[in-house]
Design a protein around this motif. Sequence first.
Motif, short mmCIF file in Angstrom:
data_model
loop_
_atom_site.label_atom_id
_atom_site.label_comp_id
_atom_site.label_asym_id
_atom_site.label_seq_id
_atom_site.Cartn_x
_atom_site.Cartn_y
_atom_site.Cartn_z
N ARG A 245 109.34 27.25 54.99
CA ARG A 245 109.16 26.10 54.12
C ARG A 245 107.72 25.58 54.25
NH1 ARG A 245 113.49 21.31 54.39
NH2 ARG A 245 112.72 21.21 56.54
N ARG A 246 107.10 25.29 53.12
CA ARG A 246 105.71 24.85 53.12
C ARG A 246 105.61 23.39 53.58
NH1 ARG A 246 101.58 25.80 48.01
NH2 ARG A 246 99.66 25.00 48.98
N THR A 247 104.55 23.12 54.34
CA THR A 247 104.29 21.74 54.79
C THR A 247 102.92 21.30 54.27
OG1 THR A 247 103.51 22.62 56.93
CG2 THR A 247 105.81 21.89 56.79
N ARG B 42 95.64 29.04 52.50
CA ARG B 42 96.44 29.37 53.69
C ARG B 42 97.84 29.80 53.28
NH1 ARG B 42 97.33 31.97 57.95
NH2 ARG B 42 98.73 31.00 59.48
N TRP B 43 98.43 29.14 52.28
CA TRP B 43 99.77 29.52 51.83
C TRP B 43 99.77 30.94 51.28
CZ3 TRP B 43 104.39 28.11 52.95
CH2 TRP B 43 105.47 28.39 52.10
N SER B 44 98.73 31.32 50.56
CA SER B 44 98.62 32.68 50.03
C SER B 44 98.50 33.69 51.16
CB SER B 44 97.41 32.78 49.09
OG SER B 44 97.27 34.08 48.60
N GLU B 45 97.74 33.38 52.19
CA GLU B 45 97.60 34.28 53.33
C GLU B 45 98.94 34.45 54.04
OE1 GLU B 45 94.65 32.32 55.63
OE2 GLU B 45 92.94 33.16 54.51
N GLY C 175 107.62 30.98 46.30
CA GLY C 175 107.07 30.07 45.31
C GLY C 175 106.10 29.12 45.97
N GLU C 176 105.90 27.97 45.35
CA GLU C 176 104.95 27.00 45.86
C GLU C 176 105.51 26.19 47.03
OE1 GLU C 176 101.84 26.77 44.97
OE2 GLU C 176 102.10 28.38 43.50
N ASP C 177 106.83 26.16 47.17
CA ASP C 177 107.44 25.31 48.19
C ASP C 177 108.04 26.06 49.37
OD1 ASP C 177 106.89 22.93 46.73
OD2 ASP C 177 108.57 23.40 45.42
#
Length: 216
Positions: A73-75, A81-84, A154-156
């Motif tokens: 889960r994204r914070t 960084r999320w893409s990496e 996804g984004e989240d």
Amino acid sequence: MTFFQDYPIPAPPPRPRTPQFIPPPWVAAPRYELPPVVPVGQFIYKSPTFVMAIEAAKVYSTGCVLEMSWMLRRTDQDDRRWSEMNAVFHRPAPQLRDGAISVDSVLLFGMQFPDGTKATTSSLAMYEQGQGAPLDQEPDGPVFEFRPKGGNGGEDDMSAMGALWLWPLPPAGELRLLAQWTSMGMPESSIVLDGGRLRAAAAAVQKYWPDEEGQK
């Protein structure tokens, strides 16, 4: 009558059947078996941002497949960084940095048996080109192999699935399943499985066909 009605069409030459590849029993589960499913439903690791769980075991006459899933889960990660993390999450294999393997990016699994014997999916040598024994060479000890099965993101959040192949059938007693994935925030973690329960379930395996060929 049409122009091409009597056009001669040559018969194709006979084509021999391609021999079917039957993997040795330590390489994969038998193709022609319906395995009983043993529920597991345990988290190997659970945190506010990352979970990994073993859902169930499919038990075959020669070994078992542990079905698993994990989710991140994204914070506060920025887009870069999320893409990496996405790239590592969906390809949980070593990332090469200057020709060296980064252990932090490797999803590691291990199994410890009641007698102290150990097996691992992620000896770093397995990722080096040209390493590994021939498929037809029976291993000296248990085989424990990780096989990713894809996922989505996804984004989240991001989620994925995989399977662990264990050969041969485990002995009775406690089996300790361990996992570690440092880059996803998961330290070495473990759960205990009932080896006797898995081994006993093999008695309920159903063959697709009773003939010898179908049982391979």
